[in-house]
Scaffold this motif. Structure first.
Motif, short mmCIF file in Angstrom:
data_model
loop_
_atom_site.label_atom_id
_atom_site.label_comp_id
_atom_site.label_asym_id
_atom_site.label_seq_id
_atom_site.Cartn_x
_atom_site.Cartn_y
_atom_site.Cartn_z
N HIS A 1 -23.57 128.72 64.82
CA HIS A 1 -22.46 128.10 64.10
C HIS A 1 -23.02 127.11 63.08
O HIS A 1 -24.23 127.10 62.80
CB HIS A 1 -21.50 127.40 65.06
CG HIS A 1 -22.17 126.59 66.13
ND1 HIS A 1 -22.97 125.50 65.87
CD2 HIS A 1 -22.17 126.72 67.49
CE1 HIS A 1 -23.42 124.99 66.99
NE2 HIS A 1 -22.95 125.72 68.00
N ALA A 2 -22.16 126.28 62.54
CA ALA A 2 -22.56 125.30 61.54
C ALA A 2 -23.44 124.21 62.17
O ALA A 2 -23.66 124.18 63.38
CB ALA A 2 -21.32 124.68 60.89
N ASP A 3 -23.95 123.31 61.32
CA ASP A 3 -24.85 122.24 61.75
C ASP A 3 -24.28 121.50 62.96
O ASP A 3 -23.07 121.21 63.01
CB ASP A 3 -25.03 121.26 60.59
CG ASP A 3 -26.49 120.93 60.34
OD1 ASP A 3 -27.33 121.83 60.49
OD2 ASP A 3 -26.78 119.77 59.99
N ALA A 4 -25.14 121.14 63.92
CA ALA A 4 -24.64 120.52 65.15
C ALA A 4 -25.74 119.73 65.85
O ALA A 4 -26.93 119.93 65.60
CB ALA A 4 -24.09 121.59 66.10
N TRP A 5 -25.32 118.84 66.72
CA TRP A 5 -26.26 118.21 67.65
C TRP A 5 -25.63 118.14 69.03
O TRP A 5 -24.41 118.17 69.18
CB TRP A 5 -26.74 116.85 67.17
CG TRP A 5 -25.73 115.75 66.95
CD1 TRP A 5 -25.17 115.39 65.76
CD2 TRP A 5 -25.20 114.83 67.92
NE1 TRP A 5 -24.32 114.32 65.92
CE2 TRP A 5 -24.32 113.95 67.24
CE3 TRP A 5 -25.38 114.66 69.29
CZ2 TRP A 5 -23.62 112.92 67.89
CZ3 TRP A 5 -24.69 113.64 69.94
CH2 TRP A 5 -23.83 112.78 69.24
N ASN A 6 -26.48 118.08 70.04
CA ASN A 6 -26.04 118.12 71.43
C ASN A 6 -26.76 117.03 72.21
O ASN A 6 -27.99 117.02 72.29
CB ASN A 6 -26.35 119.50 72.03
CG ASN A 6 -25.76 119.71 73.40
OD1 ASN A 6 -26.11 119.02 74.35
ND2 ASN A 6 -24.88 120.69 73.52
N GLY A 7 -25.99 116.10 72.76
CA GLY A 7 -26.58 115.00 73.52
C GLY A 7 -26.32 115.14 75.00
O GLY A 7 -25.17 115.31 75.42
N VAL A 8 -27.37 115.07 75.82
CA VAL A 8 -27.23 115.18 77.27
C VAL A 8 -27.24 113.78 77.88
O VAL A 8 -28.18 113.01 77.67
CB VAL A 8 -28.38 116.03 77.87
CG1 VAL A 8 -28.36 115.95 79.40
CG2 VAL A 8 -28.26 117.47 77.42
N ILE A 9 -26.19 113.46 78.62
CA ILE A 9 -26.11 112.15 79.28
C ILE A 9 -26.69 112.24 80.68
O ILE A 9 -27.46 111.37 81.10
CB ILE A 9 -24.64 111.65 79.33
CG1 ILE A 9 -24.09 111.49 77.92
CG2 ILE A 9 -24.57 110.29 80.04
CD1 ILE A 9 -23.26 112.63 77.43
N TYR A 10 -26.32 113.27 81.42
CA TYR A 10 -26.86 113.51 82.76
C TYR A 10 -27.30 114.97 82.86
O TYR A 10 -26.72 115.85 82.23
CB TYR A 10 -25.81 113.23 83.84
CG TYR A 10 -25.40 111.78 83.95
CD1 TYR A 10 -26.22 110.86 84.59
CD2 TYR A 10 -24.19 111.34 83.42
CE1 TYR A 10 -25.84 109.52 84.70
CE2 TYR A 10 -23.80 110.01 83.52
CZ TYR A 10 -24.63 109.10 84.16
OH TYR A 10 -24.26 107.78 84.25
N GLY A 11 -28.33 115.22 83.68
CA GLY A 11 -28.80 116.58 83.89
C GLY A 11 -29.87 116.98 82.89
O GLY A 11 -30.42 116.16 82.14
N GLU A 12 -30.18 118.28 82.88
CA GLU A 12 -31.17 118.84 81.96
C GLU A 12 -30.65 120.18 81.44
O GLU A 12 -29.89 120.87 82.12
CB GLU A 12 -32.51 119.06 82.67
CG GLU A 12 -33.17 117.80 83.18
CD GLU A 12 -34.47 118.11 83.91
OE1 GLU A 12 -35.52 118.20 83.24
OE2 GLU A 12 -34.43 118.28 85.14
N LYS A 13 -31.11 120.54 80.26
CA LYS A 13 -30.61 121.75 79.63
C LYS A 13 -31.80 122.51 79.02
O LYS A 13 -32.51 121.98 78.17
CB LYS A 13 -29.60 121.37 78.54
CG LYS A 13 -28.76 122.51 78.00
CD LYS A 13 -27.84 122.02 76.88
CE LYS A 13 -26.76 121.09 77.38
NZ LYS A 13 -25.62 121.83 77.97
#
Length: 506
Positions: A234-246
């Motif tokens: 998709h278009a430009d994005a960011w993803n922030g993880v608060i808890y856990g791991e990805k």
């Protein structure tokens, strides 16, 4: 249960207030429904858009293993078994320390160019208030709010939306701890929860991840170990993880992930069946994103994820595309969606022609993209250029022998050329690659019905029902095949079952 869609945002939050996906800002690249039309039989699986409440989930849901004792913020940490299975020390994504990383450096070296992980000395505290995202806080504030979850493949199939409705508390206390027959938990992938909550007031990302009203969309993520989402872009994005791991698997815009998109595999299936067989040249860019880190996804980057431990994250995504190739992708989806409106026959014909030209332009820009090859081949077939479409589809398969949907398209094109045996071989190959994908049973079963083989078709419609018991189209076709067999008794049983299953929701 409180309808949080009508609830006012607390504290007068202005970030992304009431942001929704619009027709000119598609969230995921890929088809959003399956319509099968072969010869005299046409079936449309309308129930793909149905939102299920948790009490209508398949009875095959079973409790997962007991959760690990270790928790953080009330969320379960990944067990040793999970880390051994899905964890990895390999990271081919650039990491930067937020303390020394500037906006100018980001715009020069990363924006629209390559993925990036930004870490913070204080973890998630460097850009949000982790306490606000804890189990206790979220259940207290939003326990009776509606949330929408789904499996990794079905989320992508529905354009980046969950389709199972529950309260937040019900999800946290029950659904997050359950697995379906494929061993995959449900995953909250919700585009309204964050916007309607007071959580936007807790975010303070760096300038290069600034959130702007009207420009950006948001997605709230929550899932247990082995949940996630299948490949999409998709278009430009960011993803922030608060808890856990990805764990992330990434491919640049000109390199369709092996196995194709929209996905022919759940992300776990891809990880177990396709990933181990890939040569180095086909391996993804990959990394494990830790709690507190933010990952940047350049526009058009294919990505799939697997969560480790209960993972709570927020995604910020631009509504509109910026790069030439992704603008064409969004425009194609808008054109295709317009076909569902009230258009004259001439307008429909003109729109189909415009879609063809868009794919031709995309193929010029991305000549090595197997996704574009397959979709252009499919579109040529729709315009009567079957041989030309088959040539492109075969080229896509040659480059990606795991491309399940390309085999389905190949079968359809061969069928149009009256090459029946070759078409059936292609259907069988698709089933060999992924016998658990309901699409292959739907299309192969329809093919068999059209060629007067209802007894064989019934097996595939029944298998389709096992895989996707809420797809009303399977029951319709099963009943049709039973009538073709002259088995009125079984057809009546199927009719009664349909009324029991679907009338209760209407």
């Amino acid at each position: 249960m409180k309808n949080r869609k009508t609830k006012h945002v607390k504290n007068g939050s202005s970030q992304n207030n009431n942001v929704e996906s619009t027709s000119d800002s598609p969230s995921l690249s890929g088809l959003s429904s399956t319509a099968l039309s072969i010869g005299a039989v046409s079936i449309i699986f309308l129930s793909i858009f149905v939102v299920y409440t948790s009490d209508l989930l398949p009875k095959t849901l079973r409790k997962s293993d007991l959760p690990p004792i270790s928790t953080k913020g009330g969320w379960r940490l990944a067990s040793d078994n999970v880390l051994q299975k899905f964890g990895s020390s390999k990271c081919t994504v650039t990491r930067k320390d937020a303390k020394y990383f500037t906006n100018a450096e980001f715009e020069k070296d990363f924006r629209f160019k390559k993925p990036l992980i930004v870490s913070f000395d204080n973890g998630a505290s460097g850009w949000t208030t982790p306490e606000s995202w804890s189990v206790e806080s979220l259940k207290k504030e939003y326990g009776d709010w509606l949330v929408y979850s789904g499996s990794s493949l079905e989320i992508v199939r529905r354009g980046g939306n969950g389709n199972v409705e529950s309260s937040f508390t019900e999800f946290v206390d029950q659904l997050i701890r359950s697995k379906d027959d494929k061993g995959e938990p449900l995953y909250i992938f919700d585009r309204m929860f964050y916007n309607d909550s007071s959580l936007p007031t807790t975010l303070k990302p760096p300038k290069y991840f600034e959130i702007k009203d009207g420009r950006d969309d948001s997605i709230f993520f929550l899932g247990a170990s082995s949940s996630g989402v299948s490949f999409h872009k998709h278009a430009d994005a960011w993803n922030g993880v608060i808890y856990g791991e990805k764990r992330w698997f990434l491919y640049p815009v000109n390199h369709t992930p092996p196995g194709g998109v929209y996905p022919g595999f759940t992300q776990i299936e891809w990880f177990e069946k396709v990933y181990p067989l890939l040569p180095e040249s086909e391996k993804p860019i990959e990394c494990v994103q830790k709690a507190g880190e933010i990952l940047y996804l350049p526009e058009g980057t294919y990505h799939g994820t697997i969560n480790m431990g209960d993972t709570v994250a927020i995604g910020i995504q631009r509504k509109k595309a910026s790069t030439k190739q992704e603008k064409l992708v969004y425009e194609e989806l808008n054109r295709r969606n317009s076909l569902n409106g009230k258009l004259s026959e001439k307008e429909k014909a003109d729109t189909h022609t415009e879609i063809l030209h868009l794919y031709e332009e995309l193929h010029t820009l991305l000549p090595e993209s197997t996704e574009v090859m397959m979709k252009l081949g499919q579109t040529y077939g729709e315009h009567g250029h079957v041989e030309k479409g088959l040539e492109l589809t075969l080229k896509a398969i040659d480059k990606d022998p795991y491309f399940v949907l390309a085999y389905l398209n190949k079968a359809d094109l061969l069928n149009k050329l009256d090459k029946i045996e070759e078409a059936e071989d292609s259907y069988k190959k698709a089933i060999e690659l992924n016998p658990n994908l309901w699409d292959v049973h739907a299309q192969y079963g329809s093919f068999l019905v059209n060629h007067k083989r209802p007894e064989d078709a019934i097996k595939h419609f029944k298998r389709g029902i096992e895989l996707s018991p809420k797809q009303q189209g399977f029951y319709n076709m099963l009943r049709h095949a039973q009538k073709m067999m002259g088995d009125d008794e079984e057809a009546e049983k199927t009719e009664r079952l349909m009324k029991q299953l679907f009338n209760r929701r209407n």
